[in-house]
Motif scaffolding. Structure first.
Motif, PDB file in Angstrom:
ATOM      1  N   TYR A 287      70.438 -13.679 -62.689  1.00 35.21           N
ATOM      2  CA  TYR A 287      69.582 -12.999 -63.657  1.00 35.21           C
ATOM      3  C   TYR A 287      70.398 -12.251 -64.702  1.00 35.21           C
ATOM      4  O   TYR A 287      69.978 -12.162 -65.863  1.00 35.21           O
ATOM      5  CB  TYR A 287      68.623 -12.060 -62.923  1.00 35.21           C
ATOM      6  CG  TYR A 287      67.881 -12.773 -61.821  1.00 35.21           C
ATOM      7  CD1 TYR A 287      66.930 -13.751 -62.113  1.00 35.21           C
ATOM      8  CD2 TYR A 287      68.162 -12.514 -60.482  1.00 35.21           C
ATOM      9  CE1 TYR A 287      66.270 -14.432 -61.100  1.00 35.21           C
ATOM     10  CE2 TYR A 287      67.502 -13.188 -59.465  1.00 35.21           C
ATOM     11  CZ  TYR A 287      66.564 -14.141 -59.781  1.00 35.21           C
ATOM     12  OH  TYR A 287      65.912 -14.826 -58.778  1.00 35.21           O
ATOM     13  N   ALA A 290      71.342 -15.150 -66.984  1.00 33.00           N
ATOM     14  CA  ALA A 290      70.219 -15.818 -67.659  1.00 33.00           C
ATOM     15  C   ALA A 290      69.472 -14.897 -68.602  1.00 33.00           C
ATOM     16  O   ALA A 290      68.819 -15.370 -69.546  1.00 33.00           O
ATOM     17  CB  ALA A 290      69.248 -16.384 -66.622  1.00 33.00           C
ATOM     18  N   SER A 291      69.522 -13.582 -68.365  1.00 28.86           N
ATOM     19  CA  SER A 291      68.768 -12.625 -69.189  1.00 28.86           C
ATOM     20  C   SER A 291      69.683 -11.466 -69.569  1.00 28.86           C
ATOM     21  O   SER A 291      69.446 -10.318 -69.200  1.00 28.86           O
ATOM     22  CB  SER A 291      67.537 -12.110 -68.428  1.00 28.86           C
ATOM     23  OG  SER A 291      66.716 -13.159 -67.997  1.00 28.86           O
ATOM     24  N   PRO A 332      63.983 -15.648 -69.139  1.00 27.46           N
ATOM     25  CA  PRO A 332      65.396 -16.036 -69.200  1.00 27.46           C
ATOM     26  C   PRO A 332      65.697 -16.867 -70.431  1.00 27.46           C
ATOM     27  O   PRO A 332      64.835 -17.552 -70.983  1.00 27.46           O
ATOM     28  CB  PRO A 332      65.572 -16.868 -67.925  1.00 27.46           C
ATOM     29  CG  PRO A 332      64.218 -17.459 -67.672  1.00 27.46           C
ATOM     30  CD  PRO A 332      63.240 -16.400 -68.110  1.00 27.46           C
TER      31      PRO A 332
END
Length: 422
Positions: A287, A290-291, A332
């Protein structure tokens, strides 16, 4: 990603020399150390390996490993000594536990002279880690889970034996091939894809960070060894509603604080809860990658906020305050997969091998030159990005094969001295 001689990393000059210290401990502490350093903390890392990138993010590394005939584990005496040492660091906030500390959690929560544990208190931990309490709570809340038994079933076919303080799948065996003792319970084998939900909890509330697929392989007598994860995964609303209810209900009743992962099986639209890991999970790396914009200070900082300041992050961008907590907090920008690569045979990492992995952007948990890695032990972690599950699997396979080829070159005769470059 294997142990090396020496106990302390050389101090590194990094920005923010006056920032508070945070200690991170586990079998491998690199993910936690990286996230803590990204948040601006000074880091003391306690683990088995002292990998090159772990040391890069840390002011101090201390060996807490017991690497013997029974595999890789944490030595409690070394752990205590390490924590007593870091307790003397200036402006220490406390320490965060990662994977592998489960057998020691009671000791960590009750021993004198240790730093503050940034995580759950003893009762909250027991509420989700004691199988009798946890599955009784699920039954009371009406949350589905595979059948469990605390006495050996008469017919062992179709049952697993699990240890209550295990991690990474190394505590799971087919019941027919395993002994039973007071620290184990039995769980019926159930259909479904192995998944996890990472969530933050505070104030008896919870917010889901995202969902991931667990990557597992069979290894000898161990049918479900965890080797990586893939995510964030999009799930149908009827599925996320079930997971959201489970996360909110468990977090509220157990009074959880910080980062946790809920492991579950997904069979069609049916969710069956397996366990809650009462600590930050390695999936946090997915995470954060992705973000990136969603977590400008990283997820370890969010964990500390939840535990120390009893504070959850603000709602995700463009989401109304009433947005359901079963939805991930941020959309994301890509999909990510990570997987540990294990040594097919014993070898010693050369300087050239270590340097090649160190500059390879997909490789993490990089072994130091001169490290002896036995067959079946972890070499490093591969992390890749892509736009689909199939693309991620192809990338994992491609980079794993490249690594295996590099390992083969370490077996070739060479006149290179391990210490010739440093």
């Amino acid at each position: 990603m294997s142990a090396t001689a020496g106990h302390f990393a050389e101090p590194r000059a990094r920005p923010g020399g006056g920032a508070p210290f945070v200690a991170v401990a586990g079998l491998s502490a690199r993910i936690l150390a990286q996230s803590a350093a990204h948040a601006g903390y000074q880091v003391a890392a306690l683990d088995l390996f002292g990998d090159r990138d772990t040391r890069l993010y840390s002011k101090l590394w201390i060996d807490i490993g017991d690497i013997g005939a029974h595999g890789l584990s944490i030595d409690r005496g070394k752990l205590r000594a390490a924590l007593e040492r870091v307790a003397r660091l200036p402006r220490l906030l406390g320490f965060v536990t990662g994977s592998g500390l489960e057998p020691h959690i009671d000791f960590l929560q009750n021993a004198a002279l240790l730093p503050r544990l940034i995580g759950n208190d003893a009762d909250a931990t027991a509420a989700v880690r004691d199988p009798r309490r946890f599955f009784a709570l699920l039954d009371e809340l009406g949350i589905a889970h595979p059948d469990v038994a605390f006495e050996r079933p008469e017919r062992l076919d179709g049952w697993l034996r699990k240890l209550s303080d295990g991690c990474g799948g190394t505590h799971i065996r087919a019941a027919v091939n395993a002994d039973a003792d007071s620290s184990c319970y039995f769980q019926r084998i159930s259909p479904g894809l192995s998944m996890s939900a990472l969530f933050l909890a505070a104030r008896r509330e919870a917010s889901i960070v995202g969902y991931a697929e667990q990557l597992c392989v069979a290894s000898g007598a161990l049918p479900y060894v965890h080797v990586g994860s893939l995510g964030p995964i999009d799930l149908p609303a009827r599925v996320t509603e079930q997971i959201g209810f489970a996360v909110r209900s468990i977090a509220s009743r157990a009074n959880l604080r910080g980062l946790h992962s809920l492991d579950f099986l997904l069979d069609g639209d049916d969710v069956s809860v397996l366990e809650v890991n009462a600590r930050p999970s390695s999936t946090m790396a997915l995470y954060e990658r992705a973000s990136r914009d969603a977590w400008p200070r990283g997820l370890l900082a969010a964990h500390i906020d939840a535990c120390v300041r009893d504070r959850l992050p603000a709602p995700r961008a463009n989401a109304p305050m009433s947005a359901p907590t079963n939805m991930p907090m941020n959309a994301p920008s890509c999909r990510v997969a990570q997987q540990v690569v294990f040594a097919p045979e014993a070898f010693t990492a050369t300087r050239r091998f270590s340097d090649a992995l160190y500059v390879d952007p997909v490789c993490h948990d990089i072994p130091n030159a001169g490290t002896r890695i036995e067959a079946g032990q972890p070499v490093c972690t591969v992390l890749v990005t892509g736009d689909s599950r199939a693309a991620l699997q192809r990338e994992l396979q491609r980079h794993t094969q490249r690594l295996l080829q590099r390992i083969e070159t370490c077996q070739e005769p060479s006149h290179e001295s391990v210490d010739s470059h440093g």
